[in-house]
Motif scaffolding. Structure first.
Motif, PDB file in Angstrom:
ATOM      1  N   GLU A   1      77.615  62.451  88.969  1.00  9.52           N
ATOM      2  CA  GLU A   1      77.899  62.163  90.393  1.00  9.52           C
ATOM      3  C   GLU A   1      76.646  61.597  91.071  1.00  9.52           C
ATOM      4  O   GLU A   1      76.730  60.663  91.869  1.00  9.52           O
ATOM      5  N   ARG A   2      75.502  62.166  90.700  1.00 14.66           N
ATOM      6  CA  ARG A   2      74.242  61.659  91.277  1.00 14.66           C
ATOM      7  C   ARG A   2      73.991  60.222  90.819  1.00 14.66           C
ATOM      8  O   ARG A   2      73.580  59.368  91.602  1.00 14.66           O
ATOM      9  N   ILE A   3      74.251  59.970  89.538  1.00 16.91           N
ATOM     10  CA  ILE A   3      73.990  58.635  88.986  1.00 16.91           C
ATOM     11  C   ILE A   3      74.911  57.595  89.623  1.00 16.91           C
ATOM     12  O   ILE A   3      74.520  56.443  89.824  1.00 16.91           O
ATOM     13  N   LYS A   4      76.127  58.002  89.970  1.00 15.79           N
ATOM     14  CA  LYS A   4      77.064  57.061  90.607  1.00 15.79           C
ATOM     15  C   LYS A   4      76.507  56.550  91.926  1.00 15.79           C
ATOM     16  O   LYS A   4      76.819  55.459  92.372  1.00 15.79           O
ATOM     17  N   GLU A   5      75.694  57.381  92.549  1.00 12.41           N
ATOM     18  CA  GLU A   5      75.117  56.977  93.847  1.00 12.41           C
ATOM     19  C   GLU A   5      73.776  56.268  93.695  1.00 12.41           C
ATOM     20  O   GLU A   5      73.149  55.877  94.671  1.00 12.41           O
ATOM     21  N   TYR A   6      73.342  56.150  92.461  1.00  8.93           N
ATOM     22  CA  TYR A   6      72.028  55.563  92.184  1.00  8.93           C
ATOM     23  C   TYR A   6      71.973  54.108  92.650  1.00  8.93           C
ATOM     24  O   TYR A   6      72.905  53.340  92.419  1.00  8.93           O
TER      25      TYR A   6
ATOM     26  N   LYS B   1      67.617  60.418  86.383  1.00  7.50           N
ATOM     27  CA  LYS B   1      67.635  58.949  86.322  1.00  7.50           C
ATOM     28  C   LYS B   1      68.703  58.471  85.329  1.00  7.50           C
ATOM     29  O   LYS B   1      69.114  59.232  84.453  1.00  7.50           O
ATOM     30  N   PRO B   2      69.121  57.205  85.444  1.00 12.74           N
ATOM     31  CA  PRO B   2      70.180  56.705  84.551  1.00 12.74           C
ATOM     32  C   PRO B   2      69.810  56.715  83.065  1.00 12.74           C
ATOM     33  O   PRO B   2      68.640  56.523  82.703  1.00 12.74           O
TER      34      PRO B   2
ATOM     35  N   ASN C   1      75.340  49.629  83.742  1.00 15.81           N
ATOM     36  CA  ASN C   1      76.030  50.185  82.568  1.00 15.81           C
ATOM     37  C   ASN C   1      75.367  51.481  82.126  1.00 15.81           C
ATOM     38  O   ASN C   1      74.592  51.508  81.173  1.00 15.81           O
ATOM     39  N   PHE C   2      75.674  52.550  82.860  1.00 15.19           N
ATOM     40  CA  PHE C   2      75.043  53.843  82.596  1.00 15.19           C
ATOM     41  C   PHE C   2      76.019  54.778  81.882  1.00 15.19           C
ATOM     42  O   PHE C   2      77.235  54.685  82.075  1.00 15.19           O
ATOM     43  N   ALA C   3      75.462  55.677  81.087  1.00 15.74           N
ATOM     44  CA  ALA C   3      76.301  56.625  80.335  1.00 15.74           C
ATOM     45  C   ALA C   3      76.227  57.991  80.996  1.00 15.74           C
ATOM     46  O   ALA C   3      75.306  58.270  81.779  1.00 15.74           O
TER      47      ALA C   3
END
Ligand code: KG4
Ligand code: ZN
Length: 350
Positions: free
Chosen positions: A5-10, A119-120, A335-337
């Protein structure tokens, strides 16, 4: 809030600093790349000498060595770049192809770094990484270009149409060129890694042994390769000579094999660039470190007025910088996992 969820807002940064982590085979490699093209640090710890005792890579030894080397490589890379983990904007890691156990070390390590820093995490295809090494070699390089992909697992002529789309014009129908080098090295009694040792011996020999001119007259795919026949011809030649009690000039065998194996790569890359109007040829993968290939291709490119990009030898064989360079392209696309990312022994070439 969960990690993902945090990465989605990155928010994607303009000039990110990316750590590239590579553990697909026998190199534990960690690099730090700024803005996709600038190498701030680049550490490689190889376990090749451990494998040499056994004549080839032993997957279990590779995995175990990665587990101990990865912390050292990471720490050294951060120290050399003068950075701390918190300065890294994203962690790119080779997801595959490669040895599963070896890949898992890098993937697990990258996950833990991504999770702990928030971080991503960027999964990278090893082969795309090899291709992206050319962006480090020529900071102004832009697609389209043709790349000769020549490693231990792949051999192909690839049209890189833009940063994300590649078109495989042809590839090997059987063995990869690096694999053929390694097998010929074995039959000549040379130690692992075979490629550089065959190259060394070839310098003392002449191209005088008749070996099949591979696929010159092949009527299948114009840009396809086949290395299994060439490899078998070398093995048969050595065995027949020995059976007849005749001597084998190993340097001549190495030189003749090297010419056959490499000339066809050059011919097909030049043919592809002319046929489809590509003005640049790049080289990617471990066999790109071969001095004969580099020399002949340079001559040929000059003659044909084709621009040539030859990454330094260190960036042809496995390294973390290429994973950081490709990671940058994937970063820009977001393109993050998530943390369920798994390693994959096989990744299709696309
Ligand atoms: O790209 P790479 O480091 O790993 C893979 O992704 O496979 O390529 C390794 C391959 C090995 O087969 C090795 O023998 C070959 O590249 N290689 C060479 C040379 N250096 C490495 N082959 C010919 N001449 C070289 N100098
Ligand atoms: Zn590789």
């Amino acid at each position: 809030m969960s990690y993902f969820e945090r990465i989605k807002e990155y928010k994607i940064k303009e000039s990110p600093i990316i750590m590239g982590i590579e553990t697909s085979c026998d190199e534990t490699a960690v690099a730090i790349i700024k803005n996709g093209r600038e190498i701030l640090a680049d550490e490689i710890i190889s376990s090749a000498t451990e494998h040499a005792k056994f004549g080839g890579v032993v997957p279990e030894i590779a995995s175990r060595t990665h587990t101990t080397a990865i912390l050292t490589a990471t720490k050294n890379a951060l120290d050399k770049a003068g950075l701390t983990l918190n300065d890294i904007d994203a962690f790119a890691v080779t997801q595959g192809a490669g040895l599963l156990g070896a890949l898992l070390v890098g993937v697990s390590f990258a996950k833990s770094l991504a999770f702990s820093t928030g971080k991503p995490l960027i999964p990278v295809s090893h082969i795309r990484g090899h291709i992206s090494a050319s962006y480090l070699a020529d900071k102004k390089l832009e697609p389209p270009f043709i790349t000769i992909l020549a490693s231990g697992g792949h051999t192909a002529i690839v049209a890189v149409e833009d940063y994300y789309n590649i078109n495989v014009l042809g590839s090997t129908l059987d063995d990869a060129v690096g694999e053929a080098f390694d097998k010929v090295a074995r039959v000549l009694g040379l130690s692992y890694p075979g490629g550089p040792n065959v190259e060394r011996l070839a310098k003392e020999g002449k191209n005088v042994i008749a070996l099949p001119k591979m696929l010159k007259n092949y009527n299948g795919g114009e840009f396809d390769f086949s290395y299994s026949g060439l490899k078998t011809a070398v093995i048969n030649y050595v065995h027949n000579q020995t059976a007849k009690g005749e001597s084998v000039n190993k340097a001549d065998v190495a030189c003749s094999f090297q010419c056959s194996a490499i000339d066809v790569l050059i011919d097909k890359a030049v043919l592809a660039s002319k046929k489809f109007g590509y003005k640049t040829i790049c080289v990617s993968g471990g066999v790109g470190a071969n001095g004969y290939l580099r020399e002949k291709l340079t001559e040929r490119a000059n003659k044909e007025k084709i621009k040539l990009v030859l990454p330094e030898k260190r960036y042809c064989t496995d390294n973390g910088a290429m994973i950081g360079a490709e990671g940058y392209l994937q970063y820009k696309k977001g393109n993050f996992a998530n943390l369920e990312l798994n390693a994959s022994a096989v990744i299709p070439l696309k």
